[in-house]
Design a protein around this motif. Structure first.
Motif, PDB file in Angstrom:
ATOM      1  N   ARG A  16      36.178  39.444  39.160  1.00 32.38           N
ATOM      2  CA  ARG A  16      37.294  39.589  40.357  1.00 32.38           C
ATOM      3  C   ARG A  16      38.104  37.928  40.053  1.00 32.38           C
ATOM      4  O   ARG A  16      37.498  37.095  40.389  1.00 32.38           O
ATOM      5  CB  ARG A  16      36.941  39.630  41.669  1.00 32.38           C
ATOM      6  N   GLU A  17      39.539  37.944  39.963  1.00 31.74           N
ATOM      7  CA  GLU A  17      40.202  36.709  39.776  1.00 31.74           C
ATOM      8  C   GLU A  17      41.086  36.547  41.114  1.00 31.74           C
ATOM      9  O   GLU A  17      41.723  37.575  41.438  1.00 31.74           O
ATOM     10  CB  GLU A  17      40.962  36.603  38.276  1.00 31.74           C
ATOM     11  N   PHE A  18      41.292  35.027  41.349  1.00 32.86           N
ATOM     12  CA  PHE A  18      42.260  34.888  42.295  1.00 32.86           C
ATOM     13  C   PHE A  18      43.780  34.839  41.950  1.00 32.86           C
ATOM     14  O   PHE A  18      44.075  35.049  40.798  1.00 32.86           O
ATOM     15  CB  PHE A  18      42.206  33.508  42.928  1.00 32.86           C
ATOM     16  N   VAL A  19      44.599  35.764  42.662  1.00 36.54           N
ATOM     17  CA  VAL A  19      45.688  35.808  42.619  1.00 36.54           C
ATOM     18  C   VAL A  19      46.780  34.901  43.409  1.00 36.54           C
ATOM     19  O   VAL A  19      47.623  34.178  42.882  1.00 36.54           O
ATOM     20  CB  VAL A  19      46.316  37.384  42.776  1.00 36.54           C
ATOM     21  N   TRP A  42      44.599  37.234  47.948  1.00 34.81           N
ATOM     22  CA  TRP A  42      44.605  38.397  47.037  1.00 34.81           C
ATOM     23  C   TRP A  42      44.018  38.234  45.767  1.00 34.81           C
ATOM     24  O   TRP A  42      44.279  37.177  45.084  1.00 34.81           O
ATOM     25  CB  TRP A  42      46.276  38.890  46.880  1.00 34.81           C
ATOM     26  N   PHE A  43      43.257  38.977  45.387  1.00 37.72           N
ATOM     27  CA  PHE A  43      42.460  38.968  44.129  1.00 37.72           C
ATOM     28  C   PHE A  43      42.588  40.389  43.409  1.00 37.72           C
ATOM     29  O   PHE A  43      43.074  41.291  44.103  1.00 37.72           O
ATOM     30  CB  PHE A  43      40.897  38.865  44.257  1.00 37.72           C
ATOM     31  N   ARG A  44      42.542  40.267  42.119  1.00 41.72           N
ATOM     32  CA  ARG A  44      42.464  41.467  41.068  1.00 41.72           C
ATOM     33  C   ARG A  44      41.406  41.603  40.207  1.00 41.72           C
ATOM     34  O   ARG A  44      40.700  40.429  40.115  1.00 41.72           O
ATOM     35  CB  ARG A  44      43.910  41.587  40.427  1.00 41.72           C
ATOM     36  N   GLN A  45      41.020  42.617  39.938  1.00 41.90           N
ATOM     37  CA  GLN A  45      39.905  42.923  39.187  1.00 41.90           C
ATOM     38  C   GLN A  45      40.231  43.932  38.119  1.00 41.90           C
ATOM     39  O   GLN A  45      40.446  44.948  38.289  1.00 41.90           O
ATOM     40  CB  GLN A  45      38.557  43.184  39.800  1.00 41.90           C
ATOM     41  N   TYR A  47      42.703  43.429  45.501  1.00 37.56           N
ATOM     42  CA  TYR A  47      41.917  43.518  47.063  1.00 37.56           C
ATOM     43  C   TYR A  47      42.685  42.329  47.738  1.00 37.56           C
ATOM     44  O   TYR A  47      42.868  41.095  47.222  1.00 37.56           O
ATOM     45  CB  TYR A  47      40.570  42.911  46.505  1.00 37.56           C
ATOM     46  N   CYS A  48      42.692  42.457  49.037  1.00 38.52           N
ATOM     47  CA  CYS A  48      42.894  41.298  49.989  1.00 38.52           C
ATOM     48  C   CYS A  48      41.523  40.912  50.512  1.00 38.52           C
ATOM     49  O   CYS A  48      40.657  41.895  50.714  1.00 38.52           O
ATOM     50  CB  CYS A  48      43.837  41.772  51.066  1.00 38.52           C
ATOM     51  N   TRP A 107      36.478  42.163  52.746  1.00 41.06           N
ATOM     52  CA  TRP A 107      37.486  42.417  51.540  1.00 41.06           C
ATOM     53  C   TRP A 107      37.444  44.027  51.999  1.00 41.06           C
ATOM     54  O   TRP A 107      36.974  44.844  52.838  1.00 41.06           O
ATOM     55  CB  TRP A 107      36.334  42.586  50.474  1.00 41.06           C
ATOM     56  N   GLY A 108      38.866  44.232  51.666  1.00 38.99           N
ATOM     57  CA  GLY A 108      39.265  45.473  51.684  1.00 38.99           C
ATOM     58  C   GLY A 108      38.715  46.593  50.472  1.00 38.99           C
ATOM     59  O   GLY A 108      37.937  45.975  49.675  1.00 38.99           O
TER      60      GLY A 108
END
Length: 123
Positions: free
Chosen positions: A45-48, A36-39, A95-96, A113-114
């Motif tokens: 975009r960073e790793f979660v 899972w990442f987030r932006q 995002y996954c 990516w989704g």
């Protein structure tokens, strides 16, 4: 090839919880390590969080450790992100992603990516 679709985002107050889901189609999810990442706007975009193929090993960014939990159900071809104690800094599009090596923290290491789901946290 695998297609990914996220859901579960929304608006939540600080301290609240959300559960994100990522459903896969095309190829079985058990073939991939997942992340899972987030932006956030204007940011990279960073790793979660990440999880190994069988779900035995999990990885977390320091900023979410103890608050977020990644899990997967290969029988349902799905990955989840339980997010508790949400903070305004957790806001962004989540995002996954599917890749080949578990625990990779760069978005460049994931191949699929989704479309993302937006999380908004009000303070």
């Amino acid at each position: 090839q695998v297609q990914l679709s996220e859901s579960g985002g929304g608006l939540v107050q600080a301290g609240g919880s959300l559960r994100l889901s990522c459903a896969a189609s095309g190829r079985t999810l058990s073939s991939y390590a997942m992340g899972w990442f987030r932006q956030a706007p204007g940011k990279e975009r960073e790793f979660v969080a990440g999880i190994s193929w069988g779900g035995v090993t999990t990885y977390y960014a320091d900023s979410v450790k103890g608050r977020f939990t990644i899990s997967r159900d290969n029988a349902k071809n799905s990955v989840y992100l339980q997010m508790n104690s949400l903070k305004p800094e957790d806001m962004g599009v989540y995002y996954c992603a599917a890749g080949w090596i578990a625990g990779q923290r760069s978005f460049r290491d994931y191949d699929y990516w989704g479309q993302g789901t937006r999380v908004t946290v009000s303070s």
